[in-house]
Design a protein around this motif. Structure first.
Motif, short mmCIF file in Angstrom:
data_model
loop_
_atom_site.label_atom_id
_atom_site.label_comp_id
_atom_site.label_asym_id
_atom_site.label_seq_id
_atom_site.Cartn_x
_atom_site.Cartn_y
_atom_site.Cartn_z
N THR A 110 37.29 41.37 44.48
CA THR A 110 37.77 41.79 45.79
C THR A 110 36.93 41.15 46.89
N VAL A 111 35.64 41.02 46.64
CA VAL A 111 34.77 40.32 47.58
C VAL A 111 35.18 38.85 47.67
N THR A 133 43.89 32.72 39.88
CA THR A 133 42.91 32.63 38.79
C THR A 133 41.49 32.59 39.33
N GLN A 134 41.26 31.77 40.34
CA GLN A 134 39.91 31.65 40.90
C GLN A 134 39.46 32.94 41.56
N LEU A 135 40.41 33.69 42.14
CA LEU A 135 40.05 34.90 42.89
C LEU A 135 40.19 36.19 42.09
N GLY A 136 40.74 36.09 40.90
CA GLY A 136 40.91 37.30 40.08
C GLY A 136 41.97 38.25 40.59
N VAL A 137 43.05 37.72 41.17
CA VAL A 137 44.12 38.55 41.73
C VAL A 137 44.96 39.17 40.61
N ASP A 138 45.32 40.45 40.78
CA ASP A 138 46.18 41.14 39.81
C ASP A 138 47.60 41.29 40.37
N TYR A 139 47.72 41.86 41.60
CA TYR A 139 49.05 41.93 42.22
C TYR A 139 48.94 42.03 43.75
N THR A 155 45.36 43.74 45.04
CA THR A 155 44.55 44.40 44.02
C THR A 155 44.03 43.35 43.05
N THR A 156 42.74 43.43 42.71
CA THR A 156 42.12 42.45 41.83
C THR A 156 41.84 43.04 40.45
N VAL A 157 41.54 42.15 39.53
CA VAL A 157 41.22 42.57 38.15
C VAL A 157 39.86 43.27 38.15
N GLY A 158 38.94 42.79 38.94
CA GLY A 158 37.61 43.40 39.00
C GLY A 158 36.53 42.34 39.01
N ASN A 159 36.40 41.62 37.91
CA ASN A 159 35.39 40.54 37.87
C ASN A 159 35.87 39.47 36.90
N ALA A 160 37.07 38.95 37.15
CA ALA A 160 37.63 37.91 36.28
C ALA A 160 37.76 36.57 36.98
N GLY A 161 37.46 36.50 38.29
CA GLY A 161 37.60 35.27 39.04
C GLY A 161 36.69 34.17 38.50
N THR A 162 37.11 32.94 38.69
CA THR A 162 36.35 31.81 38.15
C THR A 162 35.46 31.14 39.20
#
Length: 297
Positions: A193-194, A246-252, A289-296
């Motif tokens: 999210t950051v 993918t880079q930002l860890g976006v979920d929806y 909303t993000t996955v949490g800590n999945a961004g690359t």
């Protein structure tokens, strides 16, 4: 068997030097030929280098010389002075290069930076679309001089302009730097999210307000961020987040009563039920909303 000479034929007598006399003659001849060959090659080499290295050889006044081999052997061959090429002007220092700058222009596309004002000149670097280039104000035909890495270089004039170009969703770089608007909104947010907050803040500086940690749903866990915008700007931000999911860890994402999810991305944006107001239906903000800590990143 001894042959009898034919009548009327007289053989000329052959008088040979003694073997030691012949040996001395052959030795002297070989030494002379070797010396002549070395001197001739050296003289020819000197003449060739002198003509090749002299930039004014074509304009020089011809000077009469005798046979070059004879001159070399006798020591009368004139000395031929070679001239080095003109010295290149010194490169400017960082201070001098900065003094050359008269303004800046935006790269309208990916811009090749060349050593000289020519399509044949080697490409030394590239500048991404949207980045600024410092210019000196000097032009040469269809080329504009820029300062790149403290050195004067050249770019195609048609690839730079005073107006900042609009970047496509997948163009340009994704910033991870702290937002110029401050980091207070980052408190309690998940790493992904950051990442979203910083990337959107850098790409869309016109956004004035964000909603971070709150006491409801995924906002309470720091997985969600509200980007307070309306109209086309919201769709531009949503497209940016989709392209860099993918880079930002976006979920929806949710915007204007529609939802897009990574899991069902092939279906595009889907309609949502009416929740009774502009804010509840996400007409005044993009919700991510993000996955949490999945961004690359």
């Amino acid at each position: 068997m001894t042959q009898t000479p034919k009548p009327g034929h007289r053989r000329k007598p052959v008088v040979r030097d003694p073997w030691y006399v012949r040996a001395r003659k052959h030795g002297a001849l070989a030494t002379g030929v070797a010396s002549l060959g070395v001197a001739a090659v050296a003289a020819l080499g000197t003449s060739t280098v002198s003509l090749a290295e002299s930039p004014d050889a074509a304009d020089a006044t011809p000077v009469a010389h005798g046979d070059i081999v004879t001159e070399a052997l006798s020591g009368s061959a004139p000395a031929r002075a070679s001239r080095s090429s003109a010295e290149r002007p010194p490169l400017p220092s960082a201070v001098e290069a900065e003094a050359m700058v008269e303004g800046s222009l935006y790269a309208q596309k990916t811009v090749p930076v060349r050593a000289d004002a020519s399509d044949d000149s080697p490409v030394l670097a590239t500048v991404a679309k949207g980045k600024t280039l410092q210019v000196t104000g000097e032009t040469r035909g269809d080329w504009t001089q820029v300062i790149h890495n403290d050195l004067p270089r050249w770019v195609s004039t048609e690839l730079v302009d005073e107006e900042e170009p609009k970047l496509g969703p997948s163009e340009g770089t994704i910033s991870t730097a702290a937002c110029a608007r401050g980091s207070a909104v980052e408190s309690g947010l998940q790493p992904d999210t950051v990442r979203v907050y910083r990337a959107v803040c850098a790409r869309f500086p016109e956004v004035a307000s964000y909603g971070g940690l709150a006491g409801r749903g995924e906002h309470a866990t720091g997985h969600s961020l509200d980007i307070m915008v309306r109209g086309q700007l919201g769709w531009d931000i949503a497209a940016f987040l989709q392209a860099n999911r993918t880079q930002l860890g976006v979920d929806y994402l949710i915007y204007e009563q529609r939802i897009w999810t990574v899991q069902r991305g092939g279906e595009g944006w889907r309609g949502m039920s009416d929740r009774g107001g502009a804010t509840a239906n996400h007409y005044d903000h993009v919700h991510v909303t993000t996955v949490g800590n999945a961004g690359t990143l």
